[in-house]
Design an enzyme around this catalytic site. Structure first.
Site, mmCIF file in Angstrom:
data_model
loop_
_atom_site.group_PDB
_atom_site.id
_atom_site.type_symbol
_atom_site.label_atom_id
_atom_site.label_comp_id
_atom_site.label_asym_id
_atom_site.label_seq_id
_atom_site.Cartn_x
_atom_site.Cartn_y
_atom_site.Cartn_z
ATOM 1 N N SER A 144 0.871 -1.179 0.000
ATOM 2 C CA SER A 144 0.000 0.000 0.000
ATOM 3 C C SER A 144 0.903 1.223 0.000
ATOM 4 O O SER A 144 2.076 1.140 0.395
ATOM 5 C CB SER A 144 -0.852 -0.015 1.272
ATOM 6 O OG SER A 144 -1.429 1.247 1.510
ATOM 7 N N TYR A 157 -2.267 -1.072 10.464
ATOM 8 C CA TYR A 157 -2.197 -1.227 9.008
ATOM 9 C C TYR A 157 -0.859 -0.695 8.477
ATOM 10 O O TYR A 157 -0.192 -1.345 7.665
ATOM 11 C CB TYR A 157 -3.375 -0.478 8.371
ATOM 12 C CG TYR A 157 -3.560 -0.696 6.898
ATOM 13 C CD1 TYR A 157 -4.273 -1.796 6.408
ATOM 14 C CD2 TYR A 157 -3.056 0.206 5.959
ATOM 15 C CE1 TYR A 157 -4.466 -1.977 5.047
ATOM 16 C CE2 TYR A 157 -3.245 0.030 4.598
ATOM 17 C CZ TYR A 157 -3.954 -1.063 4.141
ATOM 18 O OH TYR A 157 -4.141 -1.248 2.796
HETATM 19 P P1 NAD Z 1 -11.340 -6.177 -0.469
HETATM 20 O O1 NAD Z 1 -11.999 -6.000 0.856
HETATM 21 O O2 NAD Z 1 -12.156 -6.067 -1.712
HETATM 22 O O3 NAD Z 1 -10.524 -7.550 -0.513
HETATM 23 C C1 NAD Z 1 -9.922 -8.124 0.612
HETATM 24 C C2 NAD Z 1 -9.870 -9.618 0.418
HETATM 25 O O4 NAD Z 1 -9.237 -10.208 1.568
HETATM 26 C C3 NAD Z 1 -11.274 -10.241 0.297
HETATM 27 O O5 NAD Z 1 -11.248 -11.292 -0.634
HETATM 28 C C4 NAD Z 1 -11.489 -10.799 1.708
HETATM 29 O O6 NAD Z 1 -12.405 -11.881 1.743
HETATM 30 C C5 NAD Z 1 -10.069 -11.248 2.037
HETATM 31 N N1 NAD Z 1 -9.848 -11.486 3.448
HETATM 32 C C6 NAD Z 1 -10.043 -10.659 4.505
HETATM 33 N N2 NAD Z 1 -9.738 -11.284 5.653
HETATM 34 C C7 NAD Z 1 -9.346 -12.548 5.323
HETATM 35 C C8 NAD Z 1 -8.916 -13.686 6.067
HETATM 36 N N3 NAD Z 1 -8.829 -13.677 7.393
HETATM 37 N N4 NAD Z 1 -8.583 -14.812 5.383
HETATM 38 C C9 NAD Z 1 -8.680 -14.857 4.023
HETATM 39 N N5 NAD Z 1 -9.090 -13.810 3.277
HETATM 40 C C10 NAD Z 1 -9.405 -12.672 3.924
HETATM 41 O O7 NAD Z 1 -10.212 -5.068 -0.478
HETATM 42 P P2 NAD Z 1 -9.099 -4.679 -1.546
HETATM 43 O O8 NAD Z 1 -9.133 -3.199 -1.604
HETATM 44 O O9 NAD Z 1 -9.193 -5.446 -2.806
HETATM 45 O O10 NAD Z 1 -7.787 -5.108 -0.733
HETATM 46 C C11 NAD Z 1 -6.855 -6.080 -1.171
HETATM 47 C C12 NAD Z 1 -5.470 -5.699 -0.680
HETATM 48 O O11 NAD Z 1 -5.126 -4.435 -1.239
HETATM 49 C C13 NAD Z 1 -5.351 -5.548 0.835
HETATM 50 O O12 NAD Z 1 -4.130 -6.110 1.280
HETATM 51 C C14 NAD Z 1 -5.358 -4.042 1.028
HETATM 52 O O13 NAD Z 1 -4.685 -3.660 2.188
HETATM 53 C C15 NAD Z 1 -4.630 -3.595 -0.221
HETATM 54 N N6 NAD Z 1 -4.849 -2.193 -0.614
HETATM 55 C C16 NAD Z 1 -6.097 -1.714 -0.924
HETATM 56 C C17 NAD Z 1 -6.243 -0.371 -1.275
HETATM 57 C C18 NAD Z 1 -7.585 0.239 -1.626
HETATM 58 O O14 NAD Z 1 -7.688 1.480 -1.722
HETATM 59 N N7 NAD Z 1 -8.629 -0.532 -1.872
HETATM 60 C C19 NAD Z 1 -5.123 0.462 -1.309
HETATM 61 C C20 NAD Z 1 -3.876 -0.082 -0.993
HETATM 62 C C21 NAD Z 1 -3.741 -1.412 -0.641
#
Ligand code: NAD
Length: 262
Positions: A144, A157
């Site tokens: 991130s 985080y």
């Molecule tokens: P999202 O909520 O759509 O996806 C998260 C995924 O993780 C989902 O499939 C969820 O079921 C899974 N998950 C959560 N807890 C879990 C567990 N205990 N065991 C197995 N699976 C689990 O969110 P996203 O935005 O697609 O996030 C994905 C990654 O990207 C994360 O690591 C997040 O920190 C990172 N990220 C997101 C953003 C953003 O703005 N959306 C920015 C930077 C980084």
């Protein structure tokens, strides 16, 4: 394009958002896919079937909880038993908790660290022996912008994502002579349904137009004032899996509209 034909990709947290986009892009390039994450059986089945039928690859789903080391080892073992290998590992599952440090619940700290950081350690640890035996591997973690800079109230985080940066560099050095690369991708704000759903309430609460909410509230830190898309993140992950990216290792690649350039 079938540059990944015969390869198997495990994508943690791939039932939605960035993880699902990565799974679909890797499948489109020919990889067999192991989906993982939360979701109802019907939703998971829909995504798994779509990957198989649209891209003519094999796909399975594992409900392994990324907070539990034994289930993470089981995820890698299941993938190897089903497809014979784990060639690509995308550590993507993630959760967030927002709270001032003095009120931050210790159990939330533990959960964020477990899912966002320790899970990557456990998965890498389990997948590397097979990658070494086969002499090829790609390890990519979704970090991130918060792996490079901080924001208040996100102590767990930010600590976890900075940890991913250090883990990535260390693993890259250890595997540098093994034809296995290890990198992380650091998105800024990514357009997901989670973000979209916040907009109407924020428009009402602040008496703002939709475009004002997006640029002045959600994207306050992102100079382009545009969201990153899940497809853009997935495309970068696919490039890291290509032969052209064989010399990219130990990198933390920003895809954040200029956020961390400031
Ligand atoms: P999202 O909520 O759509 O996806 C998260 C995924 O993780 C989902 O499939 C969820 O079921 C899974 N998950 C959560 N807890 C879990 C567990 N205990 N065991 C197995 N699976 C689990 O969110 P996203 O935005 O697609 O996030 C994905 C990654 O990207 C994360 O690591 C997040 O920190 C990172 N990220 C997101 C953003 C953003 O703005 N959306 C920015 C930077 C980084």
């Amino acid at each position: 394009m079938t540059i990944l034909k015969g390869k198997t990709a495990v994508v943690t947290g791939s039932t939605s958002g960035i993880g699902l986009a990565c799974a679909r892009v890797l499948a489109a390039a020919g990889a067999n896919i192991v989906l993982n994450g939360m979701g109802t059986p019907a939703e998971v089945e829909k995504e798994c079937s779509a990957i198989k039928s649209e891209f003519a690859v094999k796909a399975i789903y594992s409900p392994a909880d990324m907070a539990k080391p034994i289930e993470i080892a089981g995820l890698i073992a299941l993938s190897e038993a089903t497809f014979g290998s784990v060639d690509i590992l995308i550590n993507n599952a993630g959760v967030q908790h927002v709270s001032p440090i003095e009120e931050f619940p210790p159990e939330k700290w533990d959960a964020v660290l477990a899912i966002n950081l320790s899970a990557a350690f456990h998965a890498i640890r389990a997948a590397v022996p097979g990658m070494k035996r086969r002499g090829w591997g790609r390890i990519i973690s979704t970090a991130s912008a918060h792996s490079r800079v901080a924001s208040p109230f996100k102590s767990a985080y930010v600590a976890a994502k900075h940890g991913i940066d250090g883990l990535t560099k260390t693993v890259a050095l250890e595997l540098a002579r093994s034809k296995i690369t290890c990198n992380c991708i650091s998105p800024g704000y990514v357009w997901t349904p989670l973000v979209e759903k916040q907009i109407p309430n924020t428009m009402n609460a602040r008496n703002m137009r939709r475009d004002e909410v997006i640029s002045d509230v959600l994207l306050a830190a992102q100079p382009t004032k545009e969201f990153v898309t899940v497809e853009q993140v997935a495309s970068l992950a696919l490039f890291l899996c290509s032969d052209e990216a064989a010399q990219i290792t130990g990198a933390n690649l920003a895809i954040d509209g200029g956020w961390t350039a400031a």
